[in-house]
Scaffold this motif. Structure first.
Motif, PDB file in Angstrom:
ATOM      1  N   GLY A  31       2.724   5.834  13.795  1.00 49.66           N
ATOM      2  CA  GLY A  31       2.283   5.631  12.460  1.00 49.66           C
ATOM      3  C   GLY A  31       3.692   5.115  11.529  1.00 49.66           C
ATOM      4  N   TYR A  32       3.703   5.274  10.345  1.00 52.14           N
ATOM      5  CA  TYR A  32       4.765   4.725   9.544  1.00 52.14           C
ATOM      6  C   TYR A  32       5.587   5.881   9.059  1.00 52.14           C
ATOM      7  N   PRO A  33       6.736   5.844   9.606  1.00 57.12           N
ATOM      8  CA  PRO A  33       7.850   7.007   9.241  1.00 57.12           C
ATOM      9  C   PRO A  33       8.185   6.967   7.728  1.00 57.12           C
ATOM     10  N   ASP A 111      -3.491   0.409   2.534  1.00 64.19           N
ATOM     11  CA  ASP A 111      -4.011  -0.971   2.988  1.00 64.19           C
ATOM     12  C   ASP A 111      -3.032  -2.104   2.587  1.00 64.19           C
ATOM     13  N   TYR A 112      -1.921  -1.851   3.512  1.00 62.11           N
ATOM     14  CA  TYR A 112      -0.754  -2.682   3.154  1.00 62.11           C
ATOM     15  C   TYR A 112      -0.761  -4.284   3.216  1.00 62.11           C
ATOM     16  N   ASP A 113      -1.840  -4.534   4.234  1.00 61.01           N
ATOM     17  CA  ASP A 113      -1.793  -5.988   4.725  1.00 61.01           C
ATOM     18  C   ASP A 113      -3.113  -6.660   4.405  1.00 61.01           C
ATOM     19  N   GLY A 142      -2.147   0.048  -2.580  1.00 62.19           N
ATOM     20  CA  GLY A 142      -1.726  -1.557  -2.256  1.00 62.19           C
ATOM     21  C   GLY A 142      -0.648  -1.673  -2.624  1.00 62.19           C
ATOM     22  N   SER A 143      -0.151  -2.783  -2.047  1.00 61.47           N
ATOM     23  CA  SER A 143       1.105  -3.394  -2.292  1.00 61.47           C
ATOM     24  C   SER A 143       1.358  -5.095  -2.476  1.00 61.47           C
ATOM     25  N   LEU A 144       1.969  -5.330  -3.124  1.00 65.47           N
ATOM     26  CA  LEU A 144       2.291  -6.916  -3.151  1.00 65.47           C
ATOM     27  C   LEU A 144       3.520  -7.235  -2.236  1.00 65.47           C
ATOM     28  N   SER A 145       3.961  -6.348  -1.606  1.00 65.69           N
ATOM     29  CA  SER A 145       5.261  -6.669  -0.782  1.00 65.69           C
ATOM     30  C   SER A 145       5.056  -7.732   0.254  1.00 65.69           C
ATOM     31  N   LYS A 146       3.781  -7.863   0.979  1.00 65.64           N
ATOM     32  CA  LYS A 146       3.475  -8.694   2.090  1.00 65.64           C
ATOM     33  C   LYS A 146       2.747 -10.030   1.308  1.00 65.64           C
TER      34      LYS A 146
END
Ligand SMILES: Cc1ncc(COP(=O)(O)O)c(C=O)c1O
Length: 302
Positions: A31-33, A111-113, A142-146
């Motif tokens: 997973g996501y550390p 839901d990062y991507d 959610g994120s605007l990083s991607k």
């Protein structure tokens, strides 16, 4: 909705709201550390659940629920599992929401991507099904990083009013207000359609890059690496031939200036570490991609 400084802050606040007082959070393993770090910093215990080609194992989660009454929440990346890229199957989505409702767990959906799906119909977030069916509570992260840039530090959490109020209260202790000028600027990009146009263009370019990387790897390293072409997302999950040590290969690549995270970097339980790489394709133009593949070829252990 609570706007946060990146989804990293949202993950931390979600753990504070959902696993108050030292409860446990079940997470995908691998997973996501960075999520595990946020959960631990928020005072939660982190427990791994295995993942297969359909995503998190519901049978294992069910077993864990019986053994560990401290579980308060479960973190999932259903759109494209991080790091293996698989999409959580429809049956498992319903089963997960049912299990969460039965045990009173909060589902934390990272839901990062979300903006990157290239094939088939869009896959709706779990949060949409939960809201429609009234099954359990989901904190949607959610994120605007991607979509824009990781340096913007803009993310968000969407949850019930009760959970949102708890997240907001926890956030006030470390950050009295958001970055209002930045948020206003991004709101303008959304309102005038610029962000939507950008997303459409990015999807077109990243799809071409995905296909280019898949083809080039099959041509140059097809004897050592295999992958299932992901229906979306920004990275390939490359299974490394059993007689080649992915960790050694990654270290040799690093010495040549190429960072490729290998399976061990994503394992909570070292026994679940896969002999694999996660290789991003979105940020590489064709020239950079060719160079990365050349370095991978040179670094391959003999
Ligand atoms: C699984 C996962 N979640 C979330 C994020 C985004 O984090 P942030 O919004 O804090 O930049 C990333 C980015 O790399 C990620 O890989």
């Amino acid at each position: 909705m609570l706007i946060t400084r990146g989804s990293q802050m949202a993950l931390f606040l979600a753990a504070r709201a959902a696993a108050d007082g030292g409860g446990a959070i079940a997470v995908e393993d691998p997973g996501y550390p960075l999520a595990w770090a946020a959960f631990r910093a928020a005072g939660a215990r982190v427990v791994g659940v295995p993942v297969d080609e359909d995503g998190i194992s519901i049978a294992a989660l069910d077993g864990l629920a019986r053994r560990d009454p401290g579980i308060r929440a479960v973190l999932v990346t259903p759109h494209h599992h991080y790091p293996t890229t698989v999409t959580l199957g429809a049956g498992r989505r319903l089963a997960l929401l049912g299990l969460a409702a039965a045990h009173g767990w909060t589902v934390i959906e990272d839901d990062y991507d979300h903006d990157y799906r290239y094939e088939g119909r869009p896959v709706l977030p779990l949060a949409a099904a939960a809201a429609g069916g009234g099954t359990g509570s989901v904190i949607y992260v959610g994120s605007l990083s991607k979509l824009l840039a990781p340096g913007l530090r803009l993310g968000y959490a969407i949850a019930t009013p009760g959970l949102t109020a708890r997240m907001a209260a926890a956030r006030e202790a470390i950050d009295r207000q958001g970055d209002v000028p930045l948020e206003a600027a991004v709101a303008e990009l959304i309102a005038d359609g610029e962000l939507r146009r950008h997303a459409r263009k990015a999807r077109r370019i990243y799809l071409a890059r995905r296909d280019l990387l898949v083809t080039a790897l099959a041509h140059d390293l097809g004897d050592a690496l295999a992958c299932d072409v992901p229906a979306g997302g920004l990275a390939l999950w490359l299974r490394v031939r059993a007689d080649i040590d992915a960790g050694l290969w990654a270290r040799r690549a690093q010495q040549r200036g190429l960072a490729v995270p290998h399976g061990g970097a994503f394992a909570l339980d070292p026994a679940r570490a896969r002999n694999a790489f996660r290789l991003g394709f979105a940020a590489l133009d064709p020239g950079e991609m060719a160079r990365a593949i050349r370095l991978l070829c040179e670094a391959k252990p003999r």
